[in-house]
Structures are given as structure tokens and as C-alpha cells.
Scaffold this active site. Structure first.
Site, mmCIF file in Angstrom:
data_model
loop_
_atom_site.group_PDB
_atom_site.id
_atom_site.type_symbol
_atom_site.label_atom_id
_atom_site.label_comp_id
_atom_site.label_asym_id
_atom_site.label_seq_id
_atom_site.Cartn_x
_atom_site.Cartn_y
_atom_site.Cartn_z
ATOM 1 N N PRO A 75 7.226 -0.695 7.110
ATOM 2 C CA PRO A 75 7.022 -1.791 6.158
ATOM 3 C C PRO A 75 5.573 -1.891 5.706
ATOM 4 C CG PRO A 75 6.981 -2.651 8.383
ATOM 5 C CD PRO A 75 7.251 -1.163 8.505
ATOM 6 N N GLY A 76 5.362 -2.174 4.452
ATOM 7 C CA GLY A 76 4.012 -2.406 3.949
ATOM 8 C C GLY A 76 3.958 -3.791 3.328
ATOM 9 N N GLY A 91 9.886 -0.551 2.046
ATOM 10 C CA GLY A 91 10.414 -0.875 0.724
ATOM 11 C C GLY A 91 10.989 -2.256 0.556
ATOM 12 N N CYS A 129 -12.631 -4.229 -20.416
ATOM 13 C CA CYS A 129 -12.392 -3.834 -21.799
ATOM 14 C C CYS A 129 -11.130 -2.996 -21.931
ATOM 15 C CB CYS A 129 -13.600 -3.086 -22.331
ATOM 16 S SG CYS A 129 -15.063 -4.110 -22.215
HETATM 17 C C1 PLP Z 1 4.594 3.130 0.398
HETATM 18 C C2 PLP Z 1 5.418 3.606 1.511
HETATM 19 C C3 PLP Z 1 5.944 2.703 2.437
HETATM 20 C C4 PLP Z 1 5.766 1.218 2.329
HETATM 21 O O1 PLP Z 1 6.439 0.669 1.247
HETATM 22 P P1 PLP Z 1 6.527 -0.921 1.060
HETATM 23 O O2 PLP Z 1 7.322 -1.085 -0.163
HETATM 24 O O3 PLP Z 1 5.144 -1.426 0.918
HETATM 25 O O4 PLP Z 1 7.200 -1.469 2.284
HETATM 26 C C5 PLP Z 1 6.664 3.221 3.495
HETATM 27 N N1 PLP Z 1 6.878 4.555 3.627
HETATM 28 C C6 PLP Z 1 6.393 5.443 2.756
HETATM 29 C C7 PLP Z 1 6.667 6.872 2.954
HETATM 30 C C8 PLP Z 1 5.659 5.004 1.667
HETATM 31 O O5 PLP Z 1 5.197 5.890 0.784
#
Ligand code: PLP
Length: 427
Positions: free
Chosen positions: A288-289, A240, A356
Site C-alpha cells: 500500500p502507498g 492500489g 508559467c
Molecule cells: C505504486 C505502486 C504501489 C503503490 O500503489 P498505491 O496506489 O499508492 O497503493 C504498489 N506496488 C507497486 C509495484 C507500485 O508501482
């Protein structure tokens, strides 16, 4: 969360490679990733949490599940957070290991649970009681013991966009804080499940540390009880961490974040959360993503037309909402820059795609330098939730994607063709 995109001799570069050259070689729209940005982000997080004895970083595959990214993450030592059987299979194909995967998601099917069990995922993050009992059933039928961890909904406001807030009581995610302990007690009488940990994830694109700290402080007493009475071995504190979309190229005059002193960084985040969790005697998981890949990718698009309509100017480009849906889905801001710096005056324009839909835009009422048909624009900070959310809406093939490392570049995903669009269809 710095990145390796910048101007050199008036041209935008990804590391040492000119973005215009990439566009002429691979065509547009084009996703371009900087491999060293991903490496740096990962090692920065790893370094800043090193005060914790036992950790596992589980990269959230849904942010960007390109095989090339997953392979790189596996090489860097990362585990993975997967939300579906498809994501788990992607990880395995890219060389990742199931025993370093957390399987998350509110709606796992029986087939998905079976796959997770057969492959031996590290844990199932459970989001409802019924899911836990189904996992027990499936495990019994396979004569296995399934490791689980409950995703707790701590009812904390992540102070982010409503569509990416996940830790409030009214969100569909997790199990109410108050009910968690009872659930672990009840689970103890089921033979084919075994508690392994506990998890939280309060939302995405969180730009201050406060909500993370609040959630951890609320969780710690519960975590200690679970450790002492249910022998859990890990606490997964989710992902997050937000990135700064507003000053992607540190253009200070237009930067909404000013000098960017307030904005969260992986380092600030790690510095604040590490002291709270390092003495729990548990393995700490991070998911982390965006903070790993968000700044590592851009979407390069060519200007098709400049259209004047009344007092409005539309810059019509060849990428659309099907390629990058964040602006319309999350009202998200992405910096947009001409790939070649020209000495032109600025004007106010909407940057829109060919799809569109009125929602097909990358920017509205944006003050930016004038550009002409045929020129290239880069939509910055598009590495997360860009390509992974792309669709074929309007029968548009998804873009090519390339990796840049230093002065080398390679195609990691071919542009789709018409035959990809109709594959599997009969009539
Ligand atoms: C989407 C998600 C993440 C990653 O969130 P980021 O905001 O991209 O870091 C981590 N854990 C869970 C369970 C998620 O659904």
C-alpha cells in the site's frame, strides 16, 4: 482511512495543532502531515489482514519517501516496496531493513541490481525476461543467488485513470500471464537466480474491490502451480487501494460520493481479499502507498491575489504544480478549504499557482467560499504523490514539510533555498 484533520473553533487543525500557527511558524507553501493518521492507517490494514498467518506489508516508498515517514513505517514494523536505488537508500538511511524490501520497477539498471544484491533485498520483482537474465549475470559476478518474483500482468481493468492503470495487457508493466509459467521453467536452469514469489499490481487509486478480486481469482491457479512446482514462498498482491478525495472533510452537501457508502476502504479491501489468499499456504505481501499516507497530508498555501478576468475569477496562490502535480497530471480532484472559516458567500473560481503553465491549477470552476489575499487555503488529501513528485520547475524551492503528533509539531524537511537549487552546477 480516516484522518486527523478537522475544524475546531472555526480553524483547521492537524490533530491538536492549528494550521494557521504552523503556517506562520514554518511559512507557505507547507506540507503538513498527521503522524497518528499514518499510524492508524497502518494498524487498520495490519489488523484487517490478521486472519492470514504470514503477511508482510511493504509500504510503497514512491507515494511519499520522506525520511520521517519511512522511519515511522519501519518502527511500525512495515517493510518497503522500492522502485529505485535511491528509494532503497532512503529506506536504509531511515532505519528500514533491506531484507524487508521488494525491489520493483521496469527499468532497473545493473548498478541498481548490484546495490539490491549487496544489501540483500527480499526479492527482485522482475518485469521482463532480459531483466531476469541480467540479474542472474550480476548475481554470478558477485557470487550470490538472487531471489526473484515475476510481476504478472493479469490483463485486468482496474477502472482507474489511464495514467495509473498498470495491469492491462497494453501497459508496460509485468509479464503476460500466459508466459509466466514457462519463464519460471526456463529460469530453473540459471544458477544464480532462485524463485521466491510472484507479484501483481494492477493500478492505483482503485475505488472498488471488484478489480482486485478479479485479478486474484485469475491469478490463484497460476500461484498454486508456482507453489507446487517452483517452491515459491510468497504471493505479493500489490497496492492500489484508492482514497476518497471528494469528501476529505465529510462536507456532505458538496460530497461527490454522497454518504460515501460505495467507496473502498482498507477495511473493505482487506475483508474481500483475505478469504481469497489466506489458505494458499504462502506469505502474502501487501504494497500500500496512497491508502497509508494520502489522507495524512495537506498542502497549505497562501492566497496572493484575486484576479477577475471577464467572467472568470482566479484565486492565485503561492503553491504551484511543481509542489503538487496531481490535478494537472491525473485530472485529480483535491478538496480545497479556507483554513479559517469565515461567513462569506461562495463563488466559482479557478485556484491557480504562479508557474508559467496553463496546467498550473489545483481546481477549475470550483464552487467555494470567497477568500482574500493573505488568507490561507488547505489542499486536502495531499500526502501521497505530492511531495514525492515535487520539482524545482520555474526555479521554485520545494516546500517545507512538518509532522504533527497530538499537540506537538516538528520540521521534517527544510524549505529549499537558492543554494539548494544550484547545488552541483558549474559554469
Ligand atoms: C505504486 C505502486 C504501489 C503503490 O500503489 P498505491 O496506489 O499508492 O497503493 C504498489 N506496488 C507497486 C509495484 C507500485 O508501482
Amino acid at each position: 482511512m480516516s484522518h486527523r484533520f478537522g475544524f475546531s473553533k472555526g480553524c483547521l487543525h492537524a490533530e491538536e495543532v492549528s494550521v494557521s500557527e504552523l503556517a506562520s511558524k514554518y511559512g507557505t507553501p507547507l506540507y503538513v502531515y498527521s503522524e497518528n493518521t499514518i499510524r492508524n492507517n497502518y494498524s487498520s490494514l495490519a489488523k484487517n489482514i490478521s486472519a492470514i498467518d504470514d503477511t508482510m506489508i511493504c509500504y510503497a516508498v514512491k507515494a511519499n519517501g520522506l525520511l520521517a515517514i519511512l522511519k515511522l513505517m519501519a518502527e511500525l514494523g512495515s517493510g518497503f516496496d522500492v522502485t529505485s536505488a535511491g528509494e532503497l537508500q532512503r529506506v536504509l538511511k531511515a532505519g528500514g531493513r533491506a531484507e524487508r524490501c521488494t525491489f520493483v520497477g521496469v527499468g532497473k539498471t545493473r548498478e541498481e541490481i548490484e546495490l539490491g544484491l549487496r544489501r540483500g533485498v527480499y526479492t527482485f520483482n522482475v518485469e521482463s525476461e532480459d531483466e531476469l537474465w541480467l540479474i542472474n549475470d550480476v548475481a554470478a559476478s558477485l557470487r550470490k543467488i538472487a531471489p526473484f518474483s515475476v510481476r504478472v500482468n493479469p490483463d485486468v481493468d482496474a477502472k482507474t485513470h489511464k495514467k495509473i492503470t498498470t495491469g492491462k495487457a497494453e501497459n508496460k508493466f509485468g509479464i503476460n500471464y500466459e508466459r509466466v509459467l514457462d519463464l519460471y521453467k526456463k529460469a530453473a536452469s540459471y544458477k544464480n537466480i532462485r524463485p521466491r514469489g510472484v507479484q501483481i499490481h494492477i493500478g492505483s487509486q482503485i475505488t472498488e474491490t471488484g478489480p482486485f478480486v478479479a485479478a486474484l481469482q485469475k491469478m490463484i491457479p497460476l500461484v498454486l502451480q508456482l507453489r507446487d512446482h517452483h517452491k515459491i514462498e510468497f504471493f505479493d498482491i500489490g497496492g492500489g487501494v484508492g482514497i476518497s478525495y471528494r469528501d476529505a472533510l465529510a462536507s456532505s452537501s458538496t460530497s461527490w460520493w454522497g454518504k460515501n457508502t460505495q467507496h473502498i476502504t482498507l477495511q473493505k479491501y482487506a475483508l474481500e481479499v483475505t478469504p481469497l489468499v489466506k489458505d494458499l499456504g504462502l506469505k502474502i505481501l501487501f504494497e500500500p502507498g496512497r491508502s497509508i499516507v494520502g489522507q495524512a497530508g495537506i498542502l497549505v498555501t497562501q492566497v496572493l491575489y484575486i484576479k477577475h478576468a471577464g467572467r472568470k475569477v482566479y484565486t492565485i496562490v503561492d503553491a504551484g504544480m511543481n509542489d503538487l502535480i496531481r490535478p494537472t497530471l491525473y485530472e485529480a480532484y483535491h478538496e480545497i478549504v479556507p483554513v479559517k472559516k469565515q461567513n462569506r458567500k461562495t463563488h466559482v473560481t479557478d485556484v491557480v499557482g504562479p508557474v508559467c503553465e496553463s496546467g498550473d491549477y489545483f481546481a477549475q470552476g470550483r464552487q467555494m467560499p470567497e477568500v482574500r489575499a493573505g488568507e490561507l487555503l488547505a489542499v486536502m488529501s495531499a500526502g501521497a504523490y505530492g511531495s514525492s513528485m515535487a520539482s524545482n520547475y520555474n526555479a521554485r524551492p520545494r516546500p517545507a514539510e512538518v509532522f504533527v503528533a497530538g499537540s506537538s509539531h516538528r520540521l521534517v524537511r527544510k524549505r529549499e533555498s537558492f543554494s539548494d537549487l544550484v547545488r552541483g552546477e558549474t559554469f
